[in-house]
Design an enzyme around this catalytic site. Structure first.
Site, PDB file in Angstrom:
ATOM      1  N   HIS A  45      10.032  -1.937  -6.843  1.00  0.00           N
ATOM      2  CA  HIS A  45       8.893  -2.248  -7.701  1.00  0.00           C
ATOM      3  C   HIS A  45       8.840  -3.759  -7.974  1.00  0.00           C
ATOM      4  O   HIS A  45       8.491  -4.210  -9.058  1.00  0.00           O
ATOM      5  CB  HIS A  45       9.015  -1.471  -9.021  1.00  0.00           C
ATOM      6  CG  HIS A  45       7.705  -0.950  -9.551  1.00  0.00           C
ATOM      7  ND1 HIS A  45       7.295   0.352  -9.409  1.00  0.00           N
ATOM      8  CD2 HIS A  45       6.717  -1.559 -10.246  1.00  0.00           C
ATOM      9  CE1 HIS A  45       6.136   0.527  -9.987  1.00  0.00           C
ATOM     10  NE2 HIS A  45       5.744  -0.632 -10.512  1.00  0.00           N
TER      11      HIS A  45
ATOM     12  N   THR B 192       4.454   7.002  -6.202  1.00  0.00           N
ATOM     13  CA  THR B 192       5.464   6.071  -6.711  1.00  0.00           C
ATOM     14  C   THR B 192       6.451   6.841  -7.572  1.00  0.00           C
ATOM     15  O   THR B 192       6.060   7.563  -8.489  1.00  0.00           O
ATOM     16  CB  THR B 192       4.787   4.951  -7.531  1.00  0.00           C
ATOM     17  OG1 THR B 192       3.920   4.229  -6.652  1.00  0.00           O
ATOM     18  CG2 THR B 192       5.815   3.986  -8.119  1.00  0.00           C
TER      19      THR B 192
ATOM     20  N   ARG C 155      10.515  -5.536 -19.482  1.00  0.00           N
ATOM     21  CA  ARG C 155       9.892  -6.823 -19.110  1.00  0.00           C
ATOM     22  C   ARG C 155       9.994  -7.783 -20.293  1.00  0.00           C
ATOM     23  O   ARG C 155       9.148  -7.754 -21.190  1.00  0.00           O
ATOM     24  CB  ARG C 155       8.429  -6.618 -18.723  1.00  0.00           C
ATOM     25  CG  ARG C 155       8.169  -5.397 -17.861  1.00  0.00           C
ATOM     26  CD  ARG C 155       8.051  -5.682 -16.394  1.00  0.00           C
ATOM     27  NE  ARG C 155       8.133  -4.432 -15.640  1.00  0.00           N
ATOM     28  CZ  ARG C 155       7.089  -3.623 -15.393  1.00  0.00           C
ATOM     29  NH1 ARG C 155       5.885  -3.954 -15.783  1.00  0.00           N
ATOM     30  NH2 ARG C 155       7.268  -2.498 -14.721  1.00  0.00           N
TER      31      ARG C 155
ATOM     32  N   PRO D  97       0.154  -1.510  -4.168  1.00  0.00           N
ATOM     33  CA  PRO D  97      -0.623  -1.196  -5.377  1.00  0.00           C
ATOM     34  C   PRO D  97      -0.156  -2.040  -6.562  1.00  0.00           C
ATOM     35  O   PRO D  97       1.050  -2.201  -6.771  1.00  0.00           O
ATOM     36  CB  PRO D  97      -0.288   0.279  -5.636  1.00  0.00           C
ATOM     37  CG  PRO D  97       1.052   0.487  -5.000  1.00  0.00           C
ATOM     38  CD  PRO D  97       1.092  -0.442  -3.816  1.00  0.00           C
TER      39      PRO D  97
ATOM     40  N   ARG E 176      10.775  -5.068 -11.049  1.00  0.00           N
ATOM     41  CA  ARG E 176      10.165  -4.871 -12.373  1.00  0.00           C
ATOM     42  C   ARG E 176      10.677  -3.627 -13.083  1.00  0.00           C
ATOM     43  O   ARG E 176      10.303  -3.364 -14.217  1.00  0.00           O
ATOM     44  CB  ARG E 176       8.640  -4.767 -12.217  1.00  0.00           C
ATOM     45  CG  ARG E 176       8.008  -6.030 -11.717  1.00  0.00           C
ATOM     46  CD  ARG E 176       6.603  -5.799 -11.200  1.00  0.00           C
ATOM     47  NE  ARG E 176       5.612  -5.570 -12.228  1.00  0.00           N
ATOM     48  CZ  ARG E 176       5.022  -6.542 -12.928  1.00  0.00           C
ATOM     49  NH1 ARG E 176       5.351  -7.790 -12.718  1.00  0.00           N
ATOM     50  NH2 ARG E 176       4.111  -6.266 -13.836  1.00  0.00           N
TER      51      ARG E 176
ATOM     52  N   GLN F 147      -2.503   5.018  -4.361  1.00  0.00           N
ATOM     53  CA  GLN F 147      -1.196   5.217  -5.007  1.00  0.00           C
ATOM     54  C   GLN F 147      -1.373   6.066  -6.256  1.00  0.00           C
ATOM     55  O   GLN F 147      -2.160   5.753  -7.146  1.00  0.00           O
ATOM     56  CB  GLN F 147      -0.576   3.866  -5.384  1.00  0.00           C
ATOM     57  CG  GLN F 147       0.735   3.973  -6.155  1.00  0.00           C
ATOM     58  CD  GLN F 147       0.552   3.822  -7.657  1.00  0.00           C
ATOM     59  OE1 GLN F 147      -0.286   3.041  -8.101  1.00  0.00           O
ATOM     60  NE2 GLN F 147       1.316   4.569  -8.448  1.00  0.00           N
TER      61      GLN F 147
ATOM     62  N   ARG G  33       7.579 -13.524   1.216  1.00  0.00           N
ATOM     63  CA  ARG G  33       6.833 -14.748   0.884  1.00  0.00           C
ATOM     64  C   ARG G  33       6.545 -15.613   2.106  1.00  0.00           C
ATOM     65  O   ARG G  33       5.866 -16.633   1.993  1.00  0.00           O
ATOM     66  CB  ARG G  33       7.634 -15.610  -0.128  1.00  0.00           C
ATOM     67  CG  ARG G  33       7.999 -14.881  -1.413  1.00  0.00           C
ATOM     68  CD  ARG G  33       6.771 -14.581  -2.270  1.00  0.00           C
ATOM     69  NE  ARG G  33       7.115 -13.878  -3.503  1.00  0.00           N
ATOM     70  CZ  ARG G  33       7.031 -12.560  -3.662  1.00  0.00           C
ATOM     71  NH1 ARG G  33       6.608 -11.775  -2.670  1.00  0.00           N
ATOM     72  NH2 ARG G  33       7.344 -12.010  -4.815  1.00  0.00           N
TER      73      ARG G  33
ATOM     74  N   TYR H 173      -0.085   7.814  -9.699  1.00  0.00           N
ATOM     75  CA  TYR H 173       0.781   8.085 -10.841  1.00  0.00           C
ATOM     76  C   TYR H 173       0.303   9.420 -11.381  1.00  0.00           C
ATOM     77  O   TYR H 173      -0.899   9.599 -11.625  1.00  0.00           O
ATOM     78  CB  TYR H 173       0.621   7.023 -11.926  1.00  0.00           C
ATOM     79  CG  TYR H 173       1.429   5.767 -11.721  1.00  0.00           C
ATOM     80  CD1 TYR H 173       2.748   5.811 -11.291  1.00  0.00           C
ATOM     81  CD2 TYR H 173       0.877   4.522 -12.005  1.00  0.00           C
ATOM     82  CE1 TYR H 173       3.494   4.651 -11.124  1.00  0.00           C
ATOM     83  CE2 TYR H 173       1.617   3.357 -11.847  1.00  0.00           C
ATOM     84  CZ  TYR H 173       2.921   3.430 -11.405  1.00  0.00           C
ATOM     85  OH  TYR H 173       3.650   2.278 -11.249  1.00  0.00           O
TER      86      TYR H 173
ATOM     87  N   LYS I  79       7.062   5.980  -2.518  1.00  0.00           N
ATOM     88  CA  LYS I  79       7.358   4.558  -2.775  1.00  0.00           C
ATOM     89  C   LYS I  79       8.412   4.443  -3.876  1.00  0.00           C
ATOM     90  O   LYS I  79       8.241   4.997  -4.962  1.00  0.00           O
ATOM     91  CB  LYS I  79       6.067   3.847  -3.207  1.00  0.00           C
ATOM     92  CG  LYS I  79       6.247   2.398  -3.643  1.00  0.00           C
ATOM     93  CD  LYS I  79       4.893   1.741  -3.844  1.00  0.00           C
ATOM     94  CE  LYS I  79       4.986   0.303  -4.294  1.00  0.00           C
ATOM     95  NZ  LYS I  79       5.282   0.132  -5.714  1.00  0.00           N
TER      96      LYS I  79
HETATM   97  C1  FMN Z   1       1.509  -6.991 -11.795  1.00  0.00           C
HETATM   98  C2  FMN Z   1       2.096  -5.887 -10.969  1.00  0.00           C
HETATM   99  C3  FMN Z   1       1.647  -4.582 -11.172  1.00  0.00           C
HETATM  100  C4  FMN Z   1       2.177  -3.535 -10.409  1.00  0.00           C
HETATM  101  N1  FMN Z   1       1.671  -2.266 -10.580  1.00  0.00           N
HETATM  102  C5  FMN Z   1       2.120  -1.266  -9.779  1.00  0.00           C
HETATM  103  C6  FMN Z   1       1.539   0.026  -9.873  1.00  0.00           C
HETATM  104  O1  FMN Z   1       0.620   0.279 -10.661  1.00  0.00           O
HETATM  105  N2  FMN Z   1       2.025   0.994  -9.053  1.00  0.00           N
HETATM  106  C7  FMN Z   1       3.047   0.760  -8.151  1.00  0.00           C
HETATM  107  O2  FMN Z   1       3.450   1.672  -7.437  1.00  0.00           O
HETATM  108  N3  FMN Z   1       3.594  -0.462  -8.049  1.00  0.00           N
HETATM  109  C8  FMN Z   1       3.155  -1.487  -8.819  1.00  0.00           C
HETATM  110  N4  FMN Z   1       3.697  -2.727  -8.686  1.00  0.00           N
HETATM  111  C9  FMN Z   1       4.753  -2.960  -7.685  1.00  0.00           C
HETATM  112  C10 FMN Z   1       4.131  -3.345  -6.336  1.00  0.00           C
HETATM  113  O3  FMN Z   1       3.480  -2.250  -5.746  1.00  0.00           O
HETATM  114  C11 FMN Z   1       5.198  -3.814  -5.354  1.00  0.00           C
HETATM  115  O4  FMN Z   1       6.215  -2.846  -5.275  1.00  0.00           O
HETATM  116  C12 FMN Z   1       5.813  -5.161  -5.718  1.00  0.00           C
HETATM  117  O5  FMN Z   1       4.863  -6.020  -6.304  1.00  0.00           O
HETATM  118  C13 FMN Z   1       6.377  -5.814  -4.453  1.00  0.00           C
HETATM  119  O6  FMN Z   1       7.063  -6.971  -4.757  1.00  0.00           O
HETATM  120  P1  FMN Z   1       6.427  -8.458  -4.633  1.00  0.00           P
HETATM  121  O7  FMN Z   1       5.551  -8.623  -5.823  1.00  0.00           O
HETATM  122  O8  FMN Z   1       7.638  -9.323  -4.666  1.00  0.00           O
HETATM  123  O9  FMN Z   1       5.668  -8.539  -3.331  1.00  0.00           O
HETATM  124  C14 FMN Z   1       3.194  -3.789  -9.450  1.00  0.00           C
HETATM  125  C15 FMN Z   1       3.635  -5.106  -9.246  1.00  0.00           C
HETATM  126  C16 FMN Z   1       3.095  -6.140 -10.002  1.00  0.00           C
HETATM  127  C17 FMN Z   1       3.583  -7.537  -9.735  1.00  0.00           C
END
Ligand code: FMN
Length: 409
Positions: free
Chosen positions: A304, A187, A196, A109, A307, A159, A339, A161, A280
């Site tokens: 995440h 999540t 960030r 997500p 992040r 997913q 990747r 929230y 998650k």
């Molecule tokens: C721009 C962005 C927005 C995201 N938004 C959510 C979100 O709304 N809910 C969530 O559970 N994870 C969110 N994630 C985390 C992703 O679900 C995931 O855990 C993560 O991108 C995996 O790492 P990767 O980008 O290296 O593949 C977000 C990630 C990114 C990059």
């Protein structure tokens, strides 16, 4: 919105009034077509997106230690192939929570996909369906969850929230059930938002709005700017079709103040949701027993994508202990830093049922809409198939812990 393409796969397109309203700008399909790996797709996206938008997808928290580590930790694992096995016929097929998928790569997500491409979640869901895998639609979305469910042809997960006002949880879950999502992903790693710093420097916050600086940078990225404006023309219909519960209000509440998920919340979601439930954001074995006791069917080993809390382990480092603690009583997924097809192989070898990817498909989406997301899945699929063949695995069941070992840095 999502129709049938020549191959029978669903294809997302604009309604005619939007298609005809504005001049079409060629999308950078050439660059995308030339992309041979996910790094190339990222580069195609980087050239198309204004810098603040690219950064909001690409960036991580604080010093981005975890973001970097997610990727480098895969490189510290080496594969020992098993030759002399007949791998002429191979299959990447597997099942996730009872659902057959063509390859063990799911789409995580991601809120705010709309900044990458106007078709956003619709295109991602349709791409996942066309490649016979799962898209986990997020709560933070620009299209209604019903429209995304339809674009995914009944294969998507949702997913969640939680709304700050918990009295609205039941209505939200009911809506997810009615839309036909197959699994619910809760999540749990966003008690507050991560720091960030790229976004703070750029003055960007989700949802991305056209502000003077962005408009200026968008001028150097005309294809993106036209797409963004076309999206703005197109959006009001589907978004406002909020059928009894305002998606926008929920999102604004979530974006304004994320709400920590507690064990009590987990229990109440479990009671409300009749299908498979996935948590998650697990990074260690400590919570596993209690998660299983609460009736959880799957966990995603996730930070995440680096992040949230910086300085936590890479997910591939955290995976083995979680797999041990779960001991086959639930399915374990991993996301973060995947990747390459060999990364998928390594995660499967260490016990993941499947992996999820986030940024790579957002970059595919930015570079080429639905076709870009499909390209990302195709690249990873081709790489995984090759890695399986070269390591002597004809099926994913052959991929086991004996295949990989860790090297020191
Ligand atoms: C721009 C962005 C927005 C995201 N938004 C959510 C979100 O709304 N809910 C969530 O559970 N994870 C969110 N994630 C985390 C992703 O679900 C995931 O855990 C993560 O991108 C995996 O790492 P990767 O980008 O290296 O593949 C977000 C990630 C990114 C990059």
């Amino acid at each position: 919105m999502a129709g049938s393409g020549p191959s029978g796969a669903r294809r997302v397109d604009d309604p005619p009034e939007v298609r005809d309203a504005l001049p079409t700008h060629p999308e950078p399909v050439v660059r995308l077509n030339r992309a041979v790996n996910l790094a190339d797709v990222r580069e195609a996206a980087r050239r198309r997106l204004p810098r603040p938008v690219f950064d909001t997808i690409d960036g991580g928290a604080d010093d981005e230690l975890t973001l970097t580590r997610n990727e480098t930790a895969f490189r510290d694992l080496l594969v020992t192939p098993r030759p002399l096995v007949d791998v002429t016929t191979r299959s990447m097929r597997t099942e996730v929570l009872g659902q057959p998928v063509a390859l063990p790569v799911l789409l995580a997500p991601t809120g705010g996909a709309r900044v990458a491409h106007r078709h956003a979640e619709l295109a991602v869901a349709a791409a996942a369906a066309s490649r016979h895998t799962v898209y986990v639609q997020g709560t933070v979305t620009s299209w209604s969850l019903e429209d995304v469910a339809a674009a995914g042809g009944g294969s998507s997960w949702y997913q969640l929230y939680l709304p700050a006002d918990r009295s609205r949880t039941a209505a939200m879950v009911d809506r997810v059930v009615a839309a036909g999502y197959r699994a619910l992903v809760l999540t749990v790693d966003t008690a507050v938002f991560g720091g960030r710093e790229r976004d703070r420097r750029n003055g960007t916050a989700l949802p991305v709005r056209i502000r003077p600086r962005l408009a200026l940078q968008g001028a150097g990225r005309p294809a993106w700017a036209v797409d963004f404006v076309r999206g703005a023309v197109q959006l009001p219909g589907p978004l406002s079709g909020s059928r009894g519960l305002s998606v926008r209000a929920t999102q604004e509440q979530i974006l304004a103040s994320p709400s920590p998920v507690t064990w009590a919340d987990l229990a109440s979601v479990r009671a409300l949701w009749p299908g498979p439930l996935v948590v998650k954001g697990v990074l260690g074995p400590e919570q596993v027993q209690r998660l299983l006791d609460e009736g959880v069917d799957g966990v995603v080993v996730s930070n995440h994508g680096g992040r949230q809390l910086d300085g936590v382990p890479a997910t591939i480092e955290a995976l083995p202990a979680v797999v041990d603690a779960v001991a086959g009583r639930a399915e374990v997924f991993l996301d973060g830093g995947v990747r390459r097809g060999t990364d998928v192989l390594k995660a499967l070898a260490l016990g993941a049922r499947a992996v999820m990817i986030g940024r790579p498909y957002l970059f595919g989406l930015a570079a080429g809409g639905q076709a870009g997301v499909e390209k990302v899945l195709d690249v990873l699929g081709t790489e995984l198939d090759r890695a399986m063949a070269l390591s002597g695995c004809a099926t994913v069941a052959d991929v086991d812990a004996g295949l990989v070992r860790r090297v020191g840095r």
